[in-house]
Design a protein around this motif. Structure first.
Motif, short mmCIF file in Angstrom:
data_model
loop_
_atom_site.label_atom_id
_atom_site.label_comp_id
_atom_site.label_asym_id
_atom_site.label_seq_id
_atom_site.Cartn_x
_atom_site.Cartn_y
_atom_site.Cartn_z
N GLN A 94 34.94 -6.13 38.79
CA GLN A 94 35.17 -4.87 39.48
C GLN A 94 34.26 -4.80 40.69
N ALA A 95 34.75 -4.20 41.75
CA ALA A 95 33.96 -4.05 42.97
C ALA A 95 34.36 -2.75 43.66
N ASP A 96 33.37 -2.01 44.15
CA ASP A 96 33.69 -0.77 44.86
C ASP A 96 33.27 -0.88 46.31
N PHE A 97 33.99 -0.19 47.19
CA PHE A 97 33.67 -0.19 48.61
C PHE A 97 34.07 1.15 49.21
N GLU A 98 33.66 1.38 50.45
CA GLU A 98 33.97 2.63 51.13
C GLU A 98 34.54 2.35 52.50
N THR A 99 35.62 3.02 52.84
CA THR A 99 36.24 2.83 54.15
C THR A 99 35.49 3.60 55.22
N GLY A 100 35.73 3.18 56.48
CA GLY A 100 35.29 3.95 57.63
C GLY A 100 36.43 4.85 58.08
N ALA A 101 36.59 4.99 59.39
CA ALA A 101 37.64 5.88 59.89
C ALA A 101 38.48 5.23 60.98
N SER A 102 38.40 3.91 61.12
CA SER A 102 39.09 3.26 62.24
C SER A 102 39.86 2.03 61.79
N PHE A 103 40.80 1.60 62.67
CA PHE A 103 41.54 0.36 62.47
C PHE A 103 40.72 -0.81 63.01
N VAL A 137 44.35 -14.09 45.38
CA VAL A 137 45.36 -13.05 45.20
C VAL A 137 45.11 -12.00 46.28
N PHE A 138 46.14 -11.73 47.08
CA PHE A 138 46.07 -10.70 48.11
C PHE A 138 46.80 -9.46 47.61
N PHE A 139 46.21 -8.29 47.82
CA PHE A 139 46.86 -7.02 47.51
C PHE A 139 47.00 -6.25 48.81
N LEU A 140 48.22 -5.97 49.21
CA LEU A 140 48.50 -5.24 50.44
C LEU A 140 48.89 -3.81 50.11
N PRO A 141 48.03 -2.84 50.41
CA PRO A 141 48.37 -1.44 50.14
C PRO A 141 49.64 -1.03 50.89
N ALA A 142 50.45 -0.18 50.25
CA ALA A 142 51.69 0.26 50.87
C ALA A 142 51.44 1.15 52.08
N GLU A 143 50.33 1.83 52.11
CA GLU A 143 49.95 2.68 53.23
C GLU A 143 48.52 2.31 53.66
N THR A 144 48.15 2.75 54.85
CA THR A 144 46.77 2.53 55.26
C THR A 144 45.83 3.27 54.32
N LEU A 145 44.65 2.71 54.14
CA LEU A 145 43.66 3.33 53.27
C LEU A 145 43.17 4.64 53.88
N ARG A 146 42.77 5.55 53.03
CA ARG A 146 42.27 6.84 53.51
C ARG A 146 40.90 6.66 54.14
N PRO A 147 40.63 7.34 55.25
CA PRO A 147 39.31 7.21 55.89
C PRO A 147 38.20 7.82 55.04
N ASN A 148 37.04 7.18 55.10
CA ASN A 148 35.84 7.66 54.41
C ASN A 148 36.09 7.92 52.93
N GLN A 149 36.82 7.00 52.33
CA GLN A 149 37.18 7.11 50.91
C GLN A 149 36.60 5.93 50.14
N ARG A 150 36.16 6.19 48.93
CA ARG A 150 35.65 5.12 48.08
C ARG A 150 36.78 4.59 47.21
N TYR A 151 36.84 3.27 47.10
CA TYR A 151 37.88 2.59 46.32
C TYR A 151 37.22 1.61 45.36
N ALA A 152 37.99 1.22 44.36
CA ALA A 152 37.53 0.21 43.39
C ALA A 152 38.58 -0.87 43.24
N ILE A 153 38.15 -2.13 43.34
CA ILE A 153 39.02 -3.28 43.09
C ILE A 153 38.82 -3.71 41.64
N VAL A 154 39.92 -3.93 40.95
CA VAL A 154 39.85 -4.39 39.56
C VAL A 154 40.65 -5.68 39.44
N ALA A 155 40.00 -6.74 39.00
CA ALA A 155 40.66 -8.04 38.82
C ALA A 155 40.56 -8.44 37.36
#
Length: 299
Positions: free
Chosen positions: A129-138, A101-119
């Protein structure tokens, strides 16, 4: 009608054989439902144009028409890693592709932000559940595979995962990736062998940051009577694919034979596995989505 009956009989026979083998070996019950996520839990420096992928158990979505609703993305409000506290849901769309299952966010993710995936599983119970943190680049391009050692083979008996045959072991000299290496999936294909009509996926495995990555799979007895060739593709967290690796050829039974099949270059490398091609198409779709996002951000 006869053909359908024969196919059903073959399927039942295969299932009976698998059940008998499982009982004989006392195999554990296979996991059912969501199995792993990309990005992986704890990943850091995830690219802001990444999508979310959750792999489910084989054939989980057969006869299911709402699988895309089983995966969601949320802001993670927890202060310390290891505990997920869900915030607002992230807008986006889901799509089922095979067992993923692919989930495509409607907007780019926020830089240096923590997110949680829930399946969730089909019973609407949160099971992964899984958590991750973005960087600041494409993302800047596809991953790059290192060299591959000459395969070694060894005869093996039946296990819970296979009916036995010859185990093939390869050693990959690492993966170069500008994002988390754990977001790279390695796809190993049996690419050329007598009577092989199309490349066959024999192994899916998440990459690691190690300098050497061991890869192994089992060839059935029927596949050991001719020389064989494999290729490895790498897919990163935004769908970019490295499929430039030349095929690696070997004798399943060492020293038994070797003909011109694998020594001839050219045609073997042109056999593009359909699974990787499908992911490449998905990657192109993500690129279009990313361009659309960027276009919106400049308006």
């Amino acid at each position: 009608m006869l053909r359908s009956w024969i196919l059903a009989l073959v399927a039942v026979s295969g299932l009976a054989g698998s059940l008998a083998r499982a009982q004989e070996l006392e195999c554990p019950r296979p996991e059912v439902g969501p199995l792993e996520t990309t990005p992986s839990s704890g990943a850091e420096g995830v690219k802001v144009d990444s999508f979310i992928k959750v792999r489910f158990s084989a054939d989980y979505f057969v006869g299911v028409d709402f699988g895309e609703t089983l995966v969601g993305l949320y802001e993670n409000l927890a202060d310390t890693r290891g505990f997920v506290e869900l915030g607002d849901p992230v807008a986006g769309t889901g799509q089922v592709v095979g067992d993923d299952v692919f989930f495509l966010p409607a907007e780019t993710l926020r830089p240096n932000q923590r997110y949680a995936i829930v399946a969730e599983d089909l019973d609407a119970l949160t099971s992964l559940q899984a958590d991750f943190e973005t960087g600041a680049s494409f993302d800047s391009g596809p991953p790059r595979l290192g060299s591959v050692s000459a395969p070694s083979t060894e005869k093996v008996g039946a296990t819970c995962e296979s009916e036995g045959g010859y185990r093939v072991d390869l050693l990959l000299a690492g993966v170069t990736e500008d994002g988390p290496t754990s977001s790279v999936e390695l796809l190993v294909y049996l690419a050329r062998q007598e009577d092989l009509e199309a490349p066959e996926l024999v192994l899916r495995e998440r990459a690691s940051s190690n300098d050497e990555i061991p890869l192994g799979f089992v060839l059935s007895e029927e596949r050991t009577h001719d020389p064989a060739c494999v290729v490895i593709h790498a897919v990163d967290g935004v769908g970019n694919v490295d499929d430039d690796m030349e095929p690696v050829c070997f004798e399943p039974i060492q020293g038994a034979f070797f003909n011109g099949l694998c020594s001839a270059s050219g045609a073997v490398g042109k056999d593009r596995p359909s699974g990787a091609l499908g992911l490449g198409i998905l990657g192109a779709l993500v690129v279009l989505v990313r361009r659309r996002r960027r276009a919106r951000s400049t308006c």
